[in-house]
Motif scaffolding. Structure first.
Motif, PDB file in Angstrom:
ATOM      1  N   TRP A 126     -13.521 -10.094  -0.569  1.00 22.43           N
ATOM      2  CA  TRP A 126     -12.691 -10.901   0.700  1.00 22.43           C
ATOM      3  C   TRP A 126     -12.291 -11.988   0.804  1.00 22.43           C
ATOM      4  N   LEU A 127     -12.258 -12.726  -0.650  1.00 25.06           N
ATOM      5  CA  LEU A 127     -12.042 -14.017  -0.774  1.00 25.06           C
ATOM      6  C   LEU A 127     -10.835 -13.794  -1.562  1.00 25.06           C
ATOM      7  N   ASN A 128      -9.813 -12.589  -1.550  1.00 27.24           N
ATOM      8  CA  ASN A 128      -8.489 -13.038  -1.192  1.00 27.24           C
ATOM      9  C   ASN A 128      -7.335 -12.659  -0.641  1.00 27.24           C
ATOM     10  N   PRO A 129      -6.666 -13.868  -0.394  1.00 25.29           N
ATOM     11  CA  PRO A 129      -5.677 -13.569   1.046  1.00 25.29           C
ATOM     12  C   PRO A 129      -4.947 -12.523   0.662  1.00 25.29           C
ATOM     13  N   HIS A 130      -4.833 -12.093  -0.479  1.00 25.04           N
ATOM     14  CA  HIS A 130      -3.494 -10.696  -0.345  1.00 25.04           C
ATOM     15  C   HIS A 130      -3.822 -10.033   0.337  1.00 25.04           C
ATOM     16  N   VAL A 131      -5.414  -9.388   0.388  1.00 25.72           N
ATOM     17  CA  VAL A 131      -6.701  -8.439   1.274  1.00 25.72           C
ATOM     18  C   VAL A 131      -5.831  -8.532   2.833  1.00 25.72           C
ATOM     19  N   TYR A 132      -5.463  -9.936   3.313  1.00 23.84           N
ATOM     20  CA  TYR A 132      -4.932  -9.687   4.637  1.00 23.84           C
ATOM     21  C   TYR A 132      -3.935  -9.893   5.137  1.00 23.84           C
ATOM     22  N   LEU A 133      -3.203 -10.220   3.986  1.00 23.15           N
ATOM     23  CA  LEU A 133      -2.024 -10.419   4.359  1.00 23.15           C
ATOM     24  C   LEU A 133      -1.311  -8.593   4.303  1.00 23.15           C
ATOM     25  N   ASP A 134      -1.769  -8.015   2.949  1.00 17.33           N
ATOM     26  CA  ASP A 134      -1.255  -7.169   2.659  1.00 17.33           C
ATOM     27  C   ASP A 134      -1.880  -5.505   3.623  1.00 17.33           C
ATOM     28  N   THR A 135      -3.047  -5.759   3.175  1.00 19.05           N
ATOM     29  CA  THR A 135      -4.586  -4.732   3.732  1.00 19.05           C
ATOM     30  C   THR A 135      -4.240  -4.503   5.542  1.00 19.05           C
ATOM     31  N   VAL A 136      -4.050  -6.018   6.142  1.00 19.45           N
ATOM     32  CA  VAL A 136      -4.464  -6.491   8.122  1.00 19.45           C
ATOM     33  C   VAL A 136      -3.208  -6.707   8.308  1.00 19.45           C
ATOM     34  N   LEU A 137      -2.635  -7.081   8.032  1.00 18.32           N
ATOM     35  CA  LEU A 137      -0.851  -7.740   8.148  1.00 18.32           C
ATOM     36  C   LEU A 137      -0.269  -6.513   7.909  1.00 18.32           C
ATOM     37  N   LEU A 138       0.078  -6.307   7.236  1.00 15.87           N
ATOM     38  CA  LEU A 138       1.344  -5.520   6.234  1.00 15.87           C
ATOM     39  C   LEU A 138       0.947  -3.899   6.869  1.00 15.87           C
ATOM     40  N   LEU A 139      -0.137  -3.554   6.770  1.00 15.30           N
ATOM     41  CA  LEU A 139      -0.296  -2.105   6.826  1.00 15.30           C
ATOM     42  C   LEU A 139      -0.799  -1.871   8.023  1.00 15.30           C
ATOM     43  N   GLY A 140      -1.174  -2.816   8.947  1.00 15.97           N
ATOM     44  CA  GLY A 140      -1.948  -2.499  10.444  1.00 15.97           C
ATOM     45  C   GLY A 140      -0.160  -3.007  11.618  1.00 15.97           C
ATOM     46  N   THR A 141       0.446  -3.420  10.273  1.00 11.30           N
ATOM     47  CA  THR A 141       1.948  -3.770  11.477  1.00 11.30           C
ATOM     48  C   THR A 141       2.439  -2.266  11.263  1.00 11.30           C
ATOM     49  N   LEU A 142       2.657  -2.066  10.011  1.00 12.08           N
ATOM     50  CA  LEU A 142       3.453  -0.316   9.892  1.00 12.08           C
ATOM     51  C   LEU A 142       2.415   0.311  10.337  1.00 12.08           C
ATOM     52  N   ALA A 143       1.212   0.479  10.353  1.00 10.89           N
ATOM     53  CA  ALA A 143       0.450   1.422  10.555  1.00 10.89           C
ATOM     54  C   ALA A 143       0.583   1.422  12.516  1.00 10.89           C
ATOM     55  N   ASN A 144       1.268   0.462  12.939  1.00 16.84           N
ATOM     56  CA  ASN A 144       0.969  -0.094  14.757  1.00 16.84           C
ATOM     57  C   ASN A 144       2.831   1.407  14.838  1.00 16.84           C
ATOM     58  N   GLN A 145       3.595   0.298  14.112  1.00 15.89           N
ATOM     59  CA  GLN A 145       4.957   1.165  14.352  1.00 15.89           C
ATOM     60  C   GLN A 145       4.780   2.266  14.243  1.00 15.89           C
ATOM     61  N   GLN A 146       3.698   3.297  14.386  1.00 16.34           N
ATOM     62  CA  GLN A 146       3.743   4.579  14.236  1.00 16.34           C
ATOM     63  C   GLN A 146       3.271   5.401  15.420  1.00 16.34           C
ATOM     64  N   GLY A 147       3.260   4.121  16.665  1.00 12.69           N
ATOM     65  CA  GLY A 147       3.064   4.796  17.938  1.00 12.69           C
ATOM     66  C   GLY A 147       1.531   5.521  18.188  1.00 12.69           C
ATOM     67  N   GLU A 148       1.197   6.647  18.088  1.00 15.99           N
ATOM     68  CA  GLU A 148       0.324   7.566  18.974  1.00 15.99           C
ATOM     69  C   GLU A 148       0.154   7.571  16.551  1.00 15.99           C
ATOM     70  N   LEU A 149       0.192   8.395  16.549  1.00 14.22           N
ATOM     71  CA  LEU A 149      -0.168   8.211  14.722  1.00 14.22           C
ATOM     72  C   LEU A 149      -0.440   7.559  13.610  1.00 14.22           C
ATOM     73  N   ARG A 150      -0.583   6.248  14.664  1.00 11.77           N
ATOM     74  CA  ARG A 150      -1.174   4.883  13.724  1.00 11.77           C
ATOM     75  C   ARG A 150      -2.350   5.067  12.831  1.00 11.77           C
ATOM     76  N   TRP A 151      -3.523   6.316  13.699  1.00 12.74           N
ATOM     77  CA  TRP A 151      -4.361   6.451  13.464  1.00 12.74           C
ATOM     78  C   TRP A 151      -4.407   7.211  11.769  1.00 12.74           C
ATOM     79  N   TRP A 152      -3.599   8.337  12.276  1.00 14.22           N
ATOM     80  CA  TRP A 152      -3.443   9.061  10.720  1.00 14.22           C
ATOM     81  C   TRP A 152      -2.796   8.062   9.935  1.00 14.22           C
ATOM     82  N   PHE A 153      -1.684   7.798   9.882  1.00 18.76           N
ATOM     83  CA  PHE A 153      -1.076   6.433   9.040  1.00 18.76           C
ATOM     84  C   PHE A 153      -2.427   5.434   8.482  1.00 18.76           C
ATOM     85  N   GLY A 154      -3.310   5.334   9.210  1.00 20.74           N
ATOM     86  CA  GLY A 154      -4.912   4.821   8.780  1.00 20.74           C
ATOM     87  C   GLY A 154      -5.146   5.308   7.498  1.00 20.74           C
TER      88      GLY A 154
END
Length: 207
Positions: A126-154
């Motif tokens: 939790w004190l690793n900023p790359h976690v937020y940049l990669d896991t939250v921001l990047l994966l979150g962005t990629l997931a939301n690009q999937q539209g209705e399938l975002r939770w399957w991506f997650g």
């Protein structure tokens, strides 16, 4: 889901503080289940947070990332110092488990208690900023690009996390015969110290 699995594995399979700690605990056979569970559950929370939009909040308030980055850098440099100390003093470099009837000299010296293992795993995650940049921001962005399938991506990304941390933590036991010798622990802890110091300095500089 397959796309999420591939993206998740691509982001977490890298030499880093969290993976180094999981590997070390797996080799030592200390609180492996607890450490692996913490890492997996943390990823579940972080991936879900990215999908529901926490990533946008972090982007809007960059001071949050800066604060986490500096705190993480301080912890990594401190952890590097501890790893270097273990490498210098052989008495602390033992597996803590029986290997073919042979136990490293020094018994359980240098072993982490359950609470210490829990706190270290949480801090390295939790004190690793790359976690937020990669896991939250990047994966979150990629997931939301999937539209209705975002939770399957997650879900795919979460499966990747489960597979990786389970393999890293429980697969490390096959390295125990090698690490029955203090010399091998010197090498491992020396490498961990170098990696942690490098990551800590890089994190502090924001690069």
């Amino acid at each position: 889901m397959t796309t999420g699995l591939g993206a998740g594995l691509a982001l977490i399979i890298a030499i880093g503080a969290q993976n180094a700690f999981v590997l070390r605990q797996g080799i030592r056979g200390e609180h492996v289940g607890l450490v692996v569970l913490v890492c997996m559950l943390s990823d579940v929370v972080l991936i879900a947070a990215g999908i529901v939009g926490i990533g946008a909040v972090i982007t809007a308030v960059p001071a949050v990332v800066v604060a986490v980055r500096l705190a993480g850098a301080a912890f990594l440099i401190g952890y590097a110092a501890l790893a270097a100390k273990r490498a210098v003093h052989p008495g602390a470099l033992v597996t803590g488990v029986q290997v073919s009837g042979v136990q490293g000299s020094g018994g359980q010296q240098g072993a982490l208690g359950r609470k210490a293992a829990l706190v270290t795993a949480l801090t390295l995650t939790w004190l690793n900023p790359h976690v937020y940049l990669d896991t939250v921001l990047l994966l979150g962005t990629l997931a939301n690009q999937q539209g209705e399938l975002r939770w399957w991506f997650g879900a795919g990304a979460i499966v990747g996390s489960v597979i990786w941390f389970s393999a890293l933590g429980y697969g490390a036991k096959f390295l125990r015969p090698i690490f029955a010798k203090p010399g091998a622990w010197r090498v491992l802890d020396g490498l961990i110290a170098a990696v942690m110091l490098f990551l800590g300095i890089k994190m502090a500089l924001g690069t």
